[in-house]
Motif scaffolding. Structure first.
Motif, PDB file in Angstrom:
ATOM      1  N   THR A 148     -14.998  -6.338   4.773  1.00 19.42           N
ATOM      2  CA  THR A 148     -14.610  -5.167   5.556  1.00 19.42           C
ATOM      3  C   THR A 148     -15.769  -4.191   5.706  1.00 19.42           C
ATOM      4  N   PHE A 156     -12.341   6.609   2.664  1.00 21.04           N
ATOM      5  CA  PHE A 156     -12.403   5.181   2.376  1.00 21.04           C
ATOM      6  C   PHE A 156     -12.563   4.860   0.891  1.00 21.04           C
ATOM      7  N   ASP A 199      -7.002  -0.209   8.613  1.00 15.14           N
ATOM      8  CA  ASP A 199      -7.853  -1.313   9.061  1.00 15.14           C
ATOM      9  C   ASP A 199      -8.443  -2.041   7.864  1.00 15.14           C
ATOM     10  N   ILE A 200      -8.999  -1.283   6.944  1.00 14.80           N
ATOM     11  CA  ILE A 200      -9.647  -1.876   5.777  1.00 14.80           C
ATOM     12  C   ILE A 200      -8.620  -2.595   4.906  1.00 14.80           C
ATOM     13  N   GLU A 201      -7.462  -2.001   4.713  1.00 12.56           N
ATOM     14  CA  GLU A 201      -6.409  -2.649   3.934  1.00 12.56           C
ATOM     15  C   GLU A 201      -5.980  -3.965   4.577  1.00 12.56           C
ATOM     16  N   ALA A 255     -16.203  -0.267   7.014  1.00 16.73           N
ATOM     17  CA  ALA A 255     -15.607   0.991   7.457  1.00 16.73           C
ATOM     18  C   ALA A 255     -16.665   1.770   8.237  1.00 16.73           C
ATOM     19  N   PRO A 295     -13.965  -0.532   0.972  1.00 26.23           N
ATOM     20  CA  PRO A 295     -14.551  -1.462   1.942  1.00 26.23           C
ATOM     21  C   PRO A 295     -15.833  -2.076   1.380  1.00 26.23           C
ATOM     22  N   CYS A 325      -8.217   3.632   7.090  1.00 22.51           N
ATOM     23  CA  CYS A 325      -7.911   2.955   5.828  1.00 22.51           C
ATOM     24  C   CYS A 325      -6.978   1.770   6.078  1.00 22.51           C
ATOM     25  N   LYS A 377      -8.583  -6.590   3.893  1.00 21.95           N
ATOM     26  CA  LYS A 377      -8.495  -7.057   2.509  1.00 21.95           C
ATOM     27  C   LYS A 377      -7.323  -8.038   2.342  1.00 21.95           C
TER      28      LYS A 377
END
Length: 102
Positions: A70, A83, A59-61, A72, A88, A57, A64
């Motif tokens: 993004t 997620f 990574d995705i944040e 995932a 994502p 999470c 963003k």
């Protein structure tokens, strides 16, 4: 961008999955800084064609926050359900699914 400790292990994995050609640049944190910090302090210029692929999470944040698309992947640390709260753009089973996106 990866948290791997060495360039060698990163390149080996990208070759193994036959996805090395998808990347223009590869950044390795060597676990000395966050992915967002490494991207933000690099000379790379990001635009809407760039994306962040991650298995957490965080990574995705980070993606963003950098205004990137993004992806995932659920074959790593986090499962698909994790997620849901970070939204994502895509959720894929593993990184080899990238070929169908491009």
């Amino acid at each position: 961008v990866t948290n791997r400790q060495t360039c060698e292990s990163t390149l080996k994995q990208l070759h193994k999955f036959e996805i090395i050609n998808f990347f223009e640049d590869i950044f390795i944190t060597e676990q000395k800084m966050s992915k967002k910090e490494l991207i933000s302090t690099s000379s790379i210029i990001l635009d809407s064609s760039n994306m962040l692929i991650g298995d957490t999470c965080n990574d995705i944040e980070d993606g963003k926050k950098l205004n990137l698309k993004t992806i995932a992947v659920t074959s790593g640390f986090s499962k698909k359900k994790a997620f849901n709260c970070v939204n994502p753009d895509f959720i894929e089973k593993n990184i080899s699914c990238l070929q169908k996106l491009f």
